[in-house]
Design a protein around this motif. Sequence first.
Motif, mmCIF file in Angstrom:
data_model
loop_
_atom_site.group_PDB
_atom_site.id
_atom_site.type_symbol
_atom_site.label_atom_id
_atom_site.label_comp_id
_atom_site.label_asym_id
_atom_site.label_seq_id
_atom_site.Cartn_x
_atom_site.Cartn_y
_atom_site.Cartn_z
ATOM 1 N N GLY A 15 0.828 -1.208 0.000
ATOM 2 C CA GLY A 15 0.000 0.000 0.000
ATOM 3 C C GLY A 15 0.853 1.245 0.000
ATOM 4 O O GLY A 15 2.065 1.207 0.208
ATOM 5 N N LYS A 16 0.192 2.404 -0.212
ATOM 6 C CA LYS A 16 0.900 3.682 -0.317
ATOM 7 C C LYS A 16 1.609 4.065 0.974
ATOM 8 O O LYS A 16 2.732 4.559 0.956
ATOM 9 C CB LYS A 16 -0.072 4.793 -0.715
ATOM 10 N N ALA A 19 4.692 2.002 1.383
ATOM 11 C CA ALA A 19 5.702 2.408 0.398
ATOM 12 C C ALA A 19 6.376 3.705 0.836
ATOM 13 O O ALA A 19 7.593 3.858 0.704
ATOM 14 C CB ALA A 19 5.061 2.569 -0.974
ATOM 15 N N ARG A 20 5.588 4.648 1.377
ATOM 16 C CA ARG A 20 6.157 5.918 1.847
ATOM 17 C C ARG A 20 7.132 5.678 3.009
ATOM 18 O O ARG A 20 8.199 6.276 3.069
ATOM 19 C CB ARG A 20 5.047 6.885 2.263
ATOM 20 N N ASN A 79 10.070 9.606 -9.319
ATOM 21 C CA ASN A 79 9.265 10.748 -8.938
ATOM 22 C C ASN A 79 9.392 11.810 -10.022
ATOM 23 O O ASN A 79 10.507 12.178 -10.420
ATOM 24 C CB ASN A 79 9.752 11.299 -7.585
ATOM 25 N N GLU A 86 11.107 5.420 -7.214
ATOM 26 C CA GLU A 86 9.979 5.089 -6.349
ATOM 27 C C GLU A 86 9.659 3.601 -6.341
ATOM 28 O O GLU A 86 9.142 3.082 -5.356
ATOM 29 C CB GLU A 86 8.737 5.872 -6.778
ATOM 30 N N HIS A 87 9.939 2.910 -7.439
ATOM 31 C CA HIS A 87 9.631 1.473 -7.528
ATOM 32 C C HIS A 87 10.398 0.878 -8.691
ATOM 33 O O HIS A 87 10.634 1.551 -9.692
ATOM 34 C CB HIS A 87 8.123 1.268 -7.730
#
Length: 197
Positions: A15-16, A19-20, A79, A86-87
């Motif tokens: 989930g976000k 990930a953050r 980003n 980011e991934h």
Amino acid sequence: MAEVKLAAQIRTEFGKGAARRTRRANQVPAVVYGHGAEPVHITLPGHALMMALKTANVLIGLDIDGKSTLVIPKAVQRNALKGDIEHVDLLTVKRGEKVTVEIAVHAEGELAPGGNLLEYVQNTLHVEAEATHIPESVTVSVEGLDGGASVHAKDIELPEGVVLVGDEDAVILQVVAAQAEEPAAEGAEEAEEVVEA
């Protein structure tokens, strides 16, 4: 191509928000897939991954729970503002296995005199190569090419063991002829003469 070794950790949170938190800890979420196996969700050290990805199609030796896995980057999400990773999607490969990748095309040499411009129609080539011997790029000589000349995919010499994939007649580079400016200058002089009359 030299192999870059990275230590990975299995990722259990998704989930976000997760990930953050991962990115705040200078880690990058990633997924390893390929060879019909279930995808493996991992995190990788951010700085080491960024340095590794400076090399196109880098071969990465992952250490996941003591097990070594060879991978190449398949998709990198950055980003849009900061450019931070980011991934990453990583594809499992085996020594001796052929993979299809994109490699950069670089031009060298001087065009024919006359103010012509070199235009990259495509700046990469799709090729098939052995997973542990993927070239970073290919170099094409444009020495002496004149306006209207073009370089097709089939014209580019590839390293041994590397095969072109896709349209061999695709235009990769073309030389755009310099635009003549004299007619415009003559028109301006005529306009001045009319004003004087």
